[in-house]
Motif scaffolding. Structure first.
Motif, mmCIF file in Angstrom:
data_model
loop_
_atom_site.group_PDB
_atom_site.id
_atom_site.type_symbol
_atom_site.label_atom_id
_atom_site.label_comp_id
_atom_site.label_asym_id
_atom_site.label_seq_id
_atom_site.Cartn_x
_atom_site.Cartn_y
_atom_site.Cartn_z
ATOM 1 N N ALA A 119 -3.577 -11.666 -112.956
ATOM 2 C CA ALA A 119 -2.439 -10.980 -113.834
ATOM 3 C C ALA A 119 -2.132 -11.694 -115.150
ATOM 4 C CB ALA A 119 -1.055 -10.998 -113.139
ATOM 5 N N VAL A 120 -2.039 -12.783 -115.299
ATOM 6 C CA VAL A 120 -1.851 -13.721 -116.398
ATOM 7 C C VAL A 120 -2.815 -13.545 -117.440
ATOM 8 C CG1 VAL A 120 -1.370 -15.883 -117.718
ATOM 9 C CG2 VAL A 120 -0.366 -15.513 -115.387
ATOM 10 N N HIS A 121 -4.496 -13.588 -116.948
ATOM 11 C CA HIS A 121 -5.150 -13.461 -117.989
ATOM 12 C C HIS A 121 -5.439 -11.949 -118.380
ATOM 13 C CE1 HIS A 121 -7.738 -17.191 -117.880
ATOM 14 N NE2 HIS A 121 -6.998 -17.485 -116.931
ATOM 15 N N ARG A 122 -4.925 -11.103 -117.602
ATOM 16 C CA ARG A 122 -4.993 -9.754 -118.007
ATOM 17 C C ARG A 122 -4.164 -9.736 -119.496
ATOM 18 N NH1 ARG A 122 -1.637 -5.379 -118.047
ATOM 19 N NH2 ARG A 122 -2.640 -3.290 -117.926
ATOM 20 N N ARG A 128 -0.789 -22.558 -116.574
ATOM 21 C CA ARG A 128 -0.432 -23.439 -115.541
ATOM 22 C C ARG A 128 0.865 -23.311 -115.023
ATOM 23 N NH1 ARG A 128 -0.897 -27.595 -118.843
ATOM 24 N NH2 ARG A 128 -2.982 -27.526 -118.829
ATOM 25 N N PRO A 129 1.917 -23.125 -115.739
ATOM 26 C CA PRO A 129 3.284 -23.003 -114.907
ATOM 27 C C PRO A 129 3.151 -21.674 -114.145
ATOM 28 C CG PRO A 129 3.433 -22.562 -117.437
ATOM 29 C CD PRO A 129 2.145 -23.227 -117.258
ATOM 30 N N PHE A 130 2.845 -20.581 -114.755
ATOM 31 C CA PHE A 130 2.673 -19.093 -113.764
ATOM 32 C C PHE A 130 1.731 -19.737 -112.459
ATOM 33 C CE2 PHE A 130 3.095 -17.487 -117.919
ATOM 34 C CZ PHE A 130 4.016 -16.525 -117.784
ATOM 35 N N LEU A 131 0.749 -20.376 -112.458
ATOM 36 C CA LEU A 131 -0.043 -20.686 -111.419
ATOM 37 C C LEU A 131 0.632 -21.458 -110.286
ATOM 38 C CD1 LEU A 131 -3.631 -21.239 -112.685
ATOM 39 C CD2 LEU A 131 -2.803 -19.162 -111.700
ATOM 40 N N GLY A 132 1.514 -22.361 -110.934
ATOM 41 C CA GLY A 132 2.484 -23.280 -110.146
ATOM 42 C C GLY A 132 3.380 -22.480 -109.612
ATOM 43 N N ARG A 133 4.134 -21.391 -110.293
ATOM 44 C CA ARG A 133 5.029 -20.823 -109.585
ATOM 45 C C ARG A 133 4.364 -19.809 -108.440
ATOM 46 N NH1 ARG A 133 10.255 -19.563 -110.678
ATOM 47 N NH2 ARG A 133 10.962 -17.257 -110.227
ATOM 48 N N GLY A 134 3.091 -19.307 -108.983
ATOM 49 C CA GLY A 134 2.875 -18.273 -107.826
ATOM 50 C C GLY A 134 2.152 -19.077 -106.526
ATOM 51 N N MET A 135 1.609 -20.251 -106.487
ATOM 52 C CA MET A 135 1.379 -21.033 -105.758
ATOM 53 C C MET A 135 2.478 -21.456 -104.934
ATOM 54 S SD MET A 135 -1.647 -23.298 -107.294
ATOM 55 C CE MET A 135 -2.192 -24.215 -105.733
ATOM 56 N N TRP A 136 3.542 -21.860 -105.265
ATOM 57 C CA TRP A 136 4.900 -22.165 -104.813
ATOM 58 C C TRP A 136 5.355 -20.960 -103.967
ATOM 59 C CZ3 TRP A 136 7.950 -25.301 -102.383
ATOM 60 C CH2 TRP A 136 9.074 -24.920 -102.126
ATOM 61 N N GLN A 172 0.414 -17.705 -127.509
ATOM 62 C CA GLN A 172 -0.941 -17.790 -128.466
ATOM 63 C C GLN A 172 -0.842 -17.880 -129.824
ATOM 64 O OE1 GLN A 172 -2.141 -13.938 -126.253
ATOM 65 N NE2 GLN A 172 -3.843 -15.127 -125.508
ATOM 66 N N LEU A 173 0.162 -17.206 -130.211
ATOM 67 C CA LEU A 173 0.188 -17.204 -131.727
ATOM 68 C C LEU A 173 0.839 -18.593 -132.592
ATOM 69 C CD1 LEU A 173 2.141 -13.685 -132.429
ATOM 70 C CD2 LEU A 173 -0.140 -14.434 -132.975
ATOM 71 N N VAL A 174 1.351 -19.584 -131.614
ATOM 72 C CA VAL A 174 1.438 -20.846 -132.190
ATOM 73 C C VAL A 174 0.372 -21.900 -131.853
ATOM 74 C CG1 VAL A 174 3.949 -20.301 -132.163
ATOM 75 C CG2 VAL A 174 3.040 -21.319 -130.115
ATOM 76 N N GLY A 175 -0.657 -21.333 -131.001
ATOM 77 C CA GLY A 175 -1.637 -22.243 -130.951
ATOM 78 C C GLY A 175 -1.867 -22.604 -129.542
ATOM 79 N N ALA A 176 -1.025 -22.207 -128.538
ATOM 80 C CA ALA A 176 -1.016 -22.714 -127.221
ATOM 81 C C ALA A 176 -2.315 -22.465 -126.567
ATOM 82 C CB ALA A 176 0.133 -22.220 -126.297
ATOM 83 N N THR A 177 -3.201 -23.182 -125.797
ATOM 84 C CA THR A 177 -4.051 -22.617 -125.151
ATOM 85 C C THR A 177 -3.983 -21.901 -123.959
ATOM 86 O OG1 THR A 177 -4.304 -24.754 -123.906
ATOM 87 C CG2 THR A 177 -5.469 -24.899 -125.802
ATOM 88 N N ASN A 178 -5.044 -21.250 -123.550
ATOM 89 C CA ASN A 178 -4.848 -20.513 -122.427
ATOM 90 C C ASN A 178 -4.549 -21.205 -121.070
ATOM 91 O OD1 ASN A 178 -5.477 -18.037 -123.698
ATOM 92 N ND2 ASN A 178 -7.617 -17.986 -123.054
ATOM 93 N N GLY A 179 -5.115 -22.464 -120.977
ATOM 94 C CA GLY A 179 -4.693 -23.138 -119.974
ATOM 95 C C GLY A 179 -3.126 -23.710 -119.945
ATOM 96 N N PHE A 180 -2.823 -24.105 -121.079
ATOM 97 C CA PHE A 180 -1.392 -24.509 -121.106
ATOM 98 C C PHE A 180 -0.503 -23.368 -120.807
ATOM 99 C CE2 PHE A 180 2.713 -24.936 -123.389
ATOM 100 C CZ PHE A 180 2.870 -26.109 -123.217
ATOM 101 N N ILE A 181 -0.722 -22.120 -121.272
ATOM 102 C CA ILE A 181 0.113 -20.919 -120.869
ATOM 103 C C ILE A 181 -0.080 -20.613 -119.285
ATOM 104 C CG2 ILE A 181 0.320 -18.547 -121.197
ATOM 105 C CD1 ILE A 181 -0.937 -19.126 -124.242
#
Length: 293
Positions: free
Chosen positions: A280-283, A214-222, A203-212
């Protein structure tokens, strides 16, 4: 010694996979019980017999016409196109009565007082007291039918018990689903705890919430997909083992509903994995620096 770098979306997943697999297995087991119980209920209802006693002295032509009239009624159960109407001569009925009661009434009566009858099986939709009364009245209006009887108390008892069983199973499944969702949310939240600082750094280097996210959601769905497949494999193995030890269970299988159930288990696994990870991620995305520590 160089430290292993953490990669976004990676976290301990063994406990999550185990918990989700167990949860999906329990849900699938409840679903299979519901399917089996529905088939058993259908079997009981469709094998329940109503007795239509006939007038005495009917001619063969009259009997044939009477049989056809009853068989054509819309409430008569048909199996492979054949109406489930069985003729029982009074001699056969007498033998059955004597076998059940161990008393030979012909010795002191001198004759057989029983009547010829038809044993009639009805469709499941008519297994209700009001509809059975309508069927009884309709059959008794047919010329040649003396009386129609059925066990009213047994019908009421079966319907009451079936209602109670469905209510208990529905309540249990709902409670189980709520517990599973809460458990998975907490499990995934704890697993993501080790990633909270990495999320903050991105977040501090400017990454968007969607970018952060996405990989968590992919892993959770897998993980949800894998847990669903494992749960389905365990359910099928358990079902085959049960049929092997109790072959009579094979007649109560509903292949189409079973396929829908198993597909639903896999889909539910993916959905739970997605929603729990998303929450969990959005928390962690919304926590302040002090709250992170």
């Amino acid at each position: 010694m160089a430290r292993t770098k953490k990669r976004v979306g990676t976290y301990p997943s063994g406990m999550i996979l185990f918990s989700l697999t167990l949860a999906l297995f329990l849900i699938g087991f409840c679903g299979m019980l519901a399917i089996q119980s529905k088939r058993v209920v259908t079997y009981i209802r469709e094998n329940y017999e109503m007795r239509a006693f006939l007038d005495k002295g009917l001619s063969d032509s009259k009997m044939t016409k009477l049989s056809q009239t009853i068989a054509e009624k819309p409430y008569i159960l048909k199996t492979n196109g054949a109406a489930q109407v069985t003729f029982v001569p009074k001699d056969v009925a007498a033998k059955e009565f004597i076998a059940e009661t161990k008393e030979d009434f012909s010795k002191f009566l001198g004759e057989n007082p029983l009547r010829d009858s038809y044993r009639i099986k009805l469709t499941e939709e008519n297994f209700e007291e009001a509809k059975l009364q309508q069927v009884k009245q309709d059959l008794e209006e047919i010329d040649g039918v003396f009386e129609v009887v059925y066990q009213e108390n047994l019908v009421d008892s079966i319907n009451r018990n079936i209602t109670k069983i469905y209510a208990v199973m529905s309540a249990f499944a709902l409670i189980l689903l709520i517990i599973i969702v809460v458990l998975m949310n907490n499990t995934i939240r704890l697993a993501l705890h080790s990633q909270r600082m990495l999320i903050r750094s991105m977040q501090l280097v400017g990454a968007t919430n969607g970018f952060i996210t996405r990989p968590f959601l992919g892993r959770g769905m897998w993980q949800g997909l894998l847990a669903g497949v494992i749960a389905v494999a365990l359910l099928l193995a358990g079902l085959q083992l049960a049929i092997h030890n109790l072959p009579e269970l094979a007649m109560f299988q509903d292949t189409q509903k079973l396929i829908f159930l198993l597909a639903g288990i896999v889909g539910l696994g993916v959905l739970i994995g997605f929603l729990s990870t998303f929450q969990a991620v959005h928390r962690y995305l919304g926590l302040t620096l002090d709250e992170l520590y």
